[in-house]
Motif scaffolding. Structure first.
Motif, PDB file in Angstrom:
ATOM      1  N   GLY A 111       9.812  -5.308  -1.070  1.00 14.26           N
ATOM      2  CA  GLY A 111       9.812  -4.528   0.160  1.00 14.26           C
ATOM      3  C   GLY A 111       8.658  -3.550   0.229  1.00 14.26           C
ATOM      4  O   GLY A 111       7.794  -3.494  -0.646  1.00 14.26           O
ATOM      5  N   GLN A 112       8.655  -2.760   1.280  1.00 14.00           N
ATOM      6  CA  GLN A 112       7.533  -1.878   1.589  1.00 14.00           C
ATOM      7  C   GLN A 112       7.781  -0.454   1.126  1.00 14.00           C
ATOM      8  O   GLN A 112       8.918  -0.002   1.007  1.00 14.00           O
ATOM      9  CB  GLN A 112       7.254  -1.908   3.097  1.00 14.00           C
ATOM     10  N   LYS A 113       6.658   0.250   0.882  1.00 16.19           N
ATOM     11  CA  LYS A 113       6.734   1.613   0.379  1.00 16.19           C
ATOM     12  C   LYS A 113       5.485   2.379   0.791  1.00 16.19           C
ATOM     13  O   LYS A 113       4.416   1.795   0.955  1.00 16.19           O
ATOM     14  CB  LYS A 113       6.869   1.587  -1.147  1.00 16.19           C
ATOM     15  N   ARG A 114       5.627   3.689   0.946  1.00 17.09           N
ATOM     16  CA  ARG A 114       4.505   4.563   1.257  1.00 17.09           C
ATOM     17  C   ARG A 114       4.032   5.224  -0.049  1.00 17.09           C
ATOM     18  O   ARG A 114       4.847   5.753  -0.811  1.00 17.09           O
ATOM     19  CB  ARG A 114       4.925   5.629   2.267  1.00 17.09           C
ATOM     20  N   VAL A 115       2.726   5.174  -0.290  1.00 15.06           N
ATOM     21  CA  VAL A 115       2.139   5.723  -1.518  1.00 15.06           C
ATOM     22  C   VAL A 115       1.008   6.668  -1.135  1.00 15.06           C
ATOM     23  O   VAL A 115       0.177   6.340  -0.271  1.00 15.06           O
ATOM     24  CB  VAL A 115       1.602   4.595  -2.437  1.00 15.06           C
ATOM     25  N   THR A 116       0.963   7.823  -1.768  1.00 15.85           N
ATOM     26  CA  THR A 116      -0.095   8.806  -1.524  1.00 15.85           C
ATOM     27  C   THR A 116      -0.990   8.916  -2.758  1.00 15.85           C
ATOM     28  O   THR A 116      -0.494   9.114  -3.881  1.00 15.85           O
ATOM     29  CB  THR A 116       0.500  10.177  -1.192  1.00 15.85           C
ATOM     30  N   GLU A 117      -2.296   8.777  -2.556  1.00 14.55           N
ATOM     31  CA  GLU A 117      -3.292   8.926  -3.620  1.00 14.55           C
ATOM     32  C   GLU A 117      -4.335   9.937  -3.144  1.00 14.55           C
ATOM     33  O   GLU A 117      -5.204   9.610  -2.327  1.00 14.55           O
ATOM     34  CB  GLU A 117      -3.954   7.592  -3.953  1.00 14.55           C
ATOM     35  N   GLY A 118      -4.231  11.149  -3.619  1.00 12.68           N
ATOM     36  CA  GLY A 118      -5.126  12.203  -3.153  1.00 12.68           C
ATOM     37  C   GLY A 118      -4.851  12.525  -1.700  1.00 12.68           C
ATOM     38  O   GLY A 118      -3.748  12.908  -1.320  1.00 12.68           O
ATOM     39  N   THR A 119      -5.897  12.375  -0.892  1.00  8.42           N
ATOM     40  CA  THR A 119      -5.743  12.627   0.547  1.00  8.42           C
ATOM     41  C   THR A 119      -5.452  11.354   1.343  1.00  8.42           C
ATOM     42  O   THR A 119      -5.205  11.422   2.538  1.00  8.42           O
ATOM     43  CB  THR A 119      -7.032  13.264   1.101  1.00  8.42           C
ATOM     44  N   ALA A 120      -5.495  10.203   0.660  1.00  4.78           N
ATOM     45  CA  ALA A 120      -5.260   8.920   1.347  1.00  4.78           C
ATOM     46  C   ALA A 120      -3.790   8.536   1.270  1.00  4.78           C
ATOM     47  O   ALA A 120      -3.132   8.750   0.246  1.00  4.78           O
ATOM     48  CB  ALA A 120      -6.127   7.828   0.726  1.00  4.78           C
ATOM     49  N   VAL A 121      -3.302   7.983   2.372  1.00  2.86           N
ATOM     50  CA  VAL A 121      -1.922   7.491   2.438  1.00  2.86           C
ATOM     51  C   VAL A 121      -1.978   5.973   2.582  1.00  2.86           C
ATOM     52  O   VAL A 121      -2.655   5.463   3.490  1.00  2.86           O
ATOM     53  CB  VAL A 121      -1.145   8.116   3.606  1.00  2.86           C
ATOM     54  N   HIS A 122      -1.287   5.279   1.685  1.00  2.45           N
ATOM     55  CA  HIS A 122      -1.279   3.818   1.695  1.00  2.45           C
ATOM     56  C   HIS A 122       0.135   3.312   1.960  1.00  2.45           C
ATOM     57  O   HIS A 122       1.124   3.980   1.636  1.00  2.45           O
ATOM     58  CB  HIS A 122      -1.775   3.261   0.358  1.00  2.45           C
ATOM     59  N   LEU A 123       0.199   2.115   2.513  1.00  2.00           N
ATOM     60  CA  LEU A 123       1.448   1.366   2.621  1.00  2.00           C
ATOM     61  C   LEU A 123       1.342   0.159   1.709  1.00  2.00           C
ATOM     62  O   LEU A 123       0.265  -0.440   1.580  1.00  2.00           O
ATOM     63  CB  LEU A 123       1.705   0.927   4.060  1.00  2.00           C
ATOM     64  N   THR A 124       2.459  -0.207   1.096  1.00  2.00           N
ATOM     65  CA  THR A 124       2.467  -1.350   0.190  1.00  2.00           C
ATOM     66  C   THR A 124       3.632  -2.268   0.509  1.00  2.00           C
ATOM     67  O   THR A 124       4.663  -1.834   1.049  1.00  2.00           O
ATOM     68  CB  THR A 124       2.577  -0.905  -1.280  1.00  2.00           C
ATOM     69  N   ASP A 125       3.477  -3.530   0.166  1.00  2.00           N
ATOM     70  CA  ASP A 125       4.553  -4.514   0.215  1.00  2.00           C
ATOM     71  C   ASP A 125       4.405  -5.374  -1.036  1.00  2.00           C
ATOM     72  O   ASP A 125       3.278  -5.756  -1.396  1.00  2.00           O
ATOM     73  CB  ASP A 125       4.478  -5.368   1.484  1.00  2.00           C
ATOM     74  N   THR A 126       5.519  -5.686  -1.699  1.00  2.26           N
ATOM     75  CA  THR A 126       5.455  -6.238  -3.050  1.00  2.26           C
ATOM     76  C   THR A 126       6.271  -7.506  -3.186  1.00  2.26           C
ATOM     77  O   THR A 126       7.371  -7.608  -2.639  1.00  2.26           O
ATOM     78  CB  THR A 126       5.958  -5.190  -4.068  1.00  2.26           C
ATOM     79  N   VAL A 127       5.706  -8.463  -3.943  1.00  2.00           N
ATOM     80  CA  VAL A 127       6.400  -9.694  -4.316  1.00  2.00           C
ATOM     81  C   VAL A 127       6.364  -9.791  -5.838  1.00  2.00           C
ATOM     82  O   VAL A 127       5.321  -9.570  -6.461  1.00  2.00           O
ATOM     83  CB  VAL A 127       5.742 -10.935  -3.685  1.00  2.00           C
ATOM     84  N   GLN A 128       7.502 -10.114  -6.437  1.00  2.00           N
ATOM     85  CA  GLN A 128       7.583 -10.250  -7.898  1.00  2.00           C
ATOM     86  C   GLN A 128       7.978 -11.682  -8.252  1.00  2.00           C
ATOM     87  O   GLN A 128       8.783 -12.311  -7.548  1.00  2.00           O
ATOM     88  CB  GLN A 128       8.592  -9.259  -8.481  1.00  2.00           C
ATOM     89  N   ALA A 129       7.414 -12.182  -9.374  1.00  2.72           N
ATOM     90  CA  ALA A 129       7.665 -13.556  -9.808  1.00  2.72           C
ATOM     91  C   ALA A 129       7.908 -13.580 -11.305  1.00  2.72           C
ATOM     92  O   ALA A 129       7.155 -12.966 -12.077  1.00  2.72           O
ATOM     93  CB  ALA A 129       6.483 -14.453  -9.444  1.00  2.72           C
TER      94      ALA A 129
END
Length: 312
Positions: free
Chosen positions: A69-87
């Motif tokens: 699923g999706q998640k919000r990640v903050t790195e310094g001043t940048a805000v990222h969105l992520t979506d993940t698949v595991q195998a």
């Protein structure tokens, strides 16, 4: 050591399980990107529609590939969105030869997605959270693509490798999935979900067990308008019969609006309402002298009579 990969390059994997994190920078008007996976056989096609792991089917029936699923990640001043698949590579069916890692943004071209990157982490039970094994910055070839094959996990001998691809499709996830043998009914397509910061996944996240397969949403039934019903607390009074209007005092009643019913054929007819009577001689008023009776004629004689009237 983290490998910075170029398009077409590959890297061997020693991990028995991997977590592929799709990441992009959040900006004004940026679309939602979804990660998905296709499990392919040696012929380069899926064995069935169940080999497609995506937002509406987040878990493979084998339980070896699933979407975190999706998640919000903050790195310094940048805000990222992520979506993940595991195998779980060690537990995959030997008939699975490749696992495609896909990004899609339905009806939105990837030229509007900033800093798209795929990161590969070791998700083995004994692995500690840390730096990614490899990452690949994806640059769309034309910018009009709405689906991208970011990379693939493929068998090589007894082990696995990861290859950076970045191949695009302009007809979205439907076109990409159809190209690999998925039967897609576009009339039952489900809208893509919006990102939720409470969902697991993302760089450094702990491996999550596959969640239960959610039921497909059912469209609401069409409600038909119905006549209003009386409330139980306020019963409706029975209708009052209509009363014929009465004539005003001193005025004759109105004539009937409809003709009187006629009797059926063959039945006696009713007497006429008004019968003309023969004229009656006027009577003298009470107390006044009455006219004298007529005087008989003294010259009147009976006519001759027949023998049947003679006395014997």
């Amino acid at each position: 050591m983290t490998h910075a990969m170029l398009k077409g390059s590959n890297v061997p994997l020693e991990a028995t399980a991997v977590r592929a994190v799709l990441r992009w920078t959040l900006s004004q008007g940026s679309p939602v990107v979804d990660a998905s996976a296709l499990l392919l056989g040696t012929d380069g096609r899926v064995r069935s529609d169940e080999d497609f792991v995506f937002y509406n089917q987040p878990r493979h029936p084998s339980g070896k590939v699933w979407r975190l699923g999706q998640k919000r990640v903050t790195e310094g001043t940048a805000v990222h969105l992520t979506d993940t698949v595991q195998a779980d590579l060690a537990g995959l069916d030997p008939a699975v030869d490749r696992v495609l890692l896909v990004a899609s943004a339905e009806d939105v071209p990837f030229e509007q997605v900033r800093a798209l990157r795929i990161l590969l982490y070791d998700a083995s039970p004994a692995a500690a959270a840390g730096e990614p094994l490899a990452y690949f910055d994806i640059t769309p070839q034309t910018g009009a693509e709405t689906a991208l094959i970011c990379g693939e996990l493929y068998r090589r001998g007894e082990g696995w490798k990861f290859r950076a691809l970045g191949e695009g499709y302009s007809n979205g996830l439907v076109g990409l999935a159809t190209d690999f043998g998925i039967s897609v009914d576009e009339s039952e397509a489900v809208p893509e979900p919006t990102p939720d910061a409470s969902l697991p996944g993302g760089p450094g996240a702990a491996a999550q067990p596959p969640s239960a397969h959610p039921a497909h949403p059912v469209p609401p039934a069409q409600l038909q308008p119905s006549a209003p019903q009386p409330s139980a607390a306020y019963p409706v009074a029975p209708p009052v019969p209509a009363v014929a209007p009465q004539p005003a005092y001193g005025y004759p009643p109105e004539p009937p609006r409809y003709p009187a019913p006629q009797p059926a054929y063959g039945y006696p007819q009713p007497a006429a309402a008004h019968v003309t009577q023969p004229p009656v001689a006027p009577q003298a008023a009470y107390g006044y002298p009455h006219p004298a009776a007529p005087v008989p004629d003294p010259n009147f004689r009976m006519p001759p009579q027949g023998p049947q009237f003679l006395a014997r």
